[in-house]
Write a protein that holds these residues in place. Structure first.
Motif, PDB file in Angstrom:
ATOM      1  N   ILE A  81       0.849  -1.200   0.000  1.00  0.00           N
ATOM      2  CA  ILE A  81       0.000   0.000   0.000  1.00  0.00           C
ATOM      3  C   ILE A  81       0.882   1.247   0.000  1.00  0.00           C
ATOM      4  CG2 ILE A  81      -1.597   1.375   1.408  1.00  0.00           C
ATOM      5  CD1 ILE A  81      -2.924  -1.360   2.191  1.00  0.00           C
ATOM      6  N   ARG A  82       1.876   1.279   0.876  1.00  0.00           N
ATOM      7  CA  ARG A  82       2.785   2.435   0.922  1.00  0.00           C
ATOM      8  C   ARG A  82       3.530   2.600  -0.404  1.00  0.00           C
ATOM      9  NH1 ARG A  82       3.593   0.456   6.285  1.00  0.00           N
ATOM     10  NH2 ARG A  82       2.841   1.970   7.800  1.00  0.00           N
ATOM     11  N   HIS A  83       3.992   1.481  -0.970  1.00  0.00           N
ATOM     12  CA  HIS A  83       4.720   1.512  -2.245  1.00  0.00           C
ATOM     13  C   HIS A  83       3.848   2.098  -3.357  1.00  0.00           C
ATOM     14  CE1 HIS A  83       7.396   0.243  -5.474  1.00  0.00           C
ATOM     15  NE2 HIS A  83       6.386  -0.391  -6.028  1.00  0.00           N
ATOM     16  N   LEU A  84       2.612   1.623  -3.465  1.00  0.00           N
ATOM     17  CA  LEU A  84       1.702   2.126  -4.500  1.00  0.00           C
ATOM     18  C   LEU A  84       1.407   3.607  -4.286  1.00  0.00           C
ATOM     19  CD1 LEU A  84      -0.740  -0.917  -4.617  1.00  0.00           C
ATOM     20  CD2 LEU A  84       0.830  -0.238  -6.439  1.00  0.00           C
ATOM     21  N   TRP A  85       1.187   3.996  -3.027  1.00  0.00           N
ATOM     22  CA  TRP A  85       0.904   5.392  -2.696  1.00  0.00           C
ATOM     23  C   TRP A  85       2.071   6.284  -3.132  1.00  0.00           C
ATOM     24  CZ3 TRP A  85      -3.189   8.135  -1.538  1.00  0.00           C
ATOM     25  CH2 TRP A  85      -3.051   9.383  -0.940  1.00  0.00           C
ATOM     26  N   LEU A  86       3.295   5.845  -2.830  1.00  0.00           N
ATOM     27  CA  LEU A  86       4.467   6.642  -3.202  1.00  0.00           C
ATOM     28  C   LEU A  86       4.692   6.661  -4.709  1.00  0.00           C
ATOM     29  CD1 LEU A  86       6.904   5.782  -0.283  1.00  0.00           C
ATOM     30  CD2 LEU A  86       5.680   7.933  -0.688  1.00  0.00           C
ATOM     31  N   GLN A  87       4.360   5.581  -5.394  1.00  0.00           N
ATOM     32  CA  GLN A  87       4.455   5.597  -6.860  1.00  0.00           C
ATOM     33  C   GLN A  87       3.512   6.650  -7.431  1.00  0.00           C
ATOM     34  OE1 GLN A  87       3.790   1.486  -8.222  1.00  0.00           O
ATOM     35  NE2 GLN A  87       5.862   1.586  -9.043  1.00  0.00           N
ATOM     36  N   GLY A  92       3.072  12.258  -9.677  1.00  0.00           N
ATOM     37  CA  GLY A  92       2.312  13.507  -9.658  1.00  0.00           C
ATOM     38  C   GLY A  92       0.808  13.321  -9.520  1.00  0.00           C
ATOM     39  N   GLN A  93       0.371  12.126  -9.228  1.00  0.00           N
ATOM     40  CA  GLN A  93      -1.064  11.860  -9.115  1.00  0.00           C
ATOM     41  C   GLN A  93      -1.596  12.114  -7.705  1.00  0.00           C
ATOM     42  OE1 GLN A  93      -3.007  11.116 -11.801  1.00  0.00           O
ATOM     43  NE2 GLN A  93      -1.118  11.561 -12.901  1.00  0.00           N
ATOM     44  N   VAL A  94      -0.712  12.097  -6.725  1.00  0.00           N
ATOM     45  CA  VAL A  94      -1.060  12.371  -5.333  1.00  0.00           C
ATOM     46  C   VAL A  94      -0.250  13.599  -4.923  1.00  0.00           C
ATOM     47  CG1 VAL A  94      -0.834  11.494  -2.970  1.00  0.00           C
ATOM     48  CG2 VAL A  94      -1.579   9.965  -4.787  1.00  0.00           C
ATOM     49  N   LYS A  95      -0.925  14.602  -4.343  1.00  0.00           N
ATOM     50  CA  LYS A  95      -0.237  15.847  -3.977  1.00  0.00           C
ATOM     51  C   LYS A  95       0.640  15.706  -2.743  1.00  0.00           C
ATOM     52  CE  LYS A  95      -3.788  18.790  -5.941  1.00  0.00           C
ATOM     53  NZ  LYS A  95      -4.833  19.759  -5.681  1.00  0.00           N
ATOM     54  N   ASN A  96       0.253  14.820  -1.825  1.00  0.00           N
ATOM     55  CA  ASN A  96       0.962  14.685  -0.561  1.00  0.00           C
ATOM     56  C   ASN A  96       1.265  13.208  -0.331  1.00  0.00           C
ATOM     57  OD1 ASN A  96       1.741  14.565   2.138  1.00  0.00           O
ATOM     58  ND2 ASN A  96       0.189  16.012   2.835  1.00  0.00           N
TER      59      ASN A  96
END
Length: 146
Positions: A81-87, A92-96
């Protein structure tokens, strides 16, 4: 009823695949790197045991539900989950990309306040959602390292 060790091992491996949130490509990579083959049906019981051992190294735990305790997400699921979030963040798809932002995302999706409180089923839902998001953004290949 005849005991079929091979069939039971294949079922257990597929449970592990689901619990760890592995997509088909990652799963087949694990099979190939462990046995040289890409289908569990082609494996001997000894090879199936080796694959199961590898999945256990990635965080899969054989569990019995006799305790009544809710099964929490495995470390492998949390890492994925963390890996996907950071990808998504790096694309540039997640601002934070912070843990706090991830916790808010999880809370909005499955009504759980933090990653460490996710059940295995909720973690699977979050993983599938993040994978679909990655695919829509052109982030195709997701690997899981132990």
């Amino acid at each position: 009823m005849k005991f079929n060790k091979k069939a039971n091992l294949i079922k257990l491996i597929h449970v592990a695949k689901t619990k760890l949130g592995l997509d088909d490509d990652v799963y087949r990579d694990i099979l190939a790197s462990t046995t040289g083959k890409t289908s569990s049906k082609l494996l001997t019981p000894a090879q199936l045991e080796a694959v199961l051992d590898r999945l256990k190294q990635l965080g899969f735990e054989v569990e019995s539900n006799k305790t009544g305790v809710k099964n929490l997400a495995s470390d492998a699921q949390s890492k994925l989950i963390r890996h996907l979030w950071l990808q998504l963040y790096h694309a540039g798809q997640v601002k934070n990309g912070s843990e706090k932002a991830l916790a808010k995302f999880i809370e909005n999706r499955v009504k759980v306040s933090a990653l460490q409180f996710l059940s295995t089923e909720s973690a699977d839902m979050v993983i599938n959602h993040l994978r679909q998001w990655c695919k829509r953004c052109g982030i195709e290949r997701v690997t899981l390292e132990a």
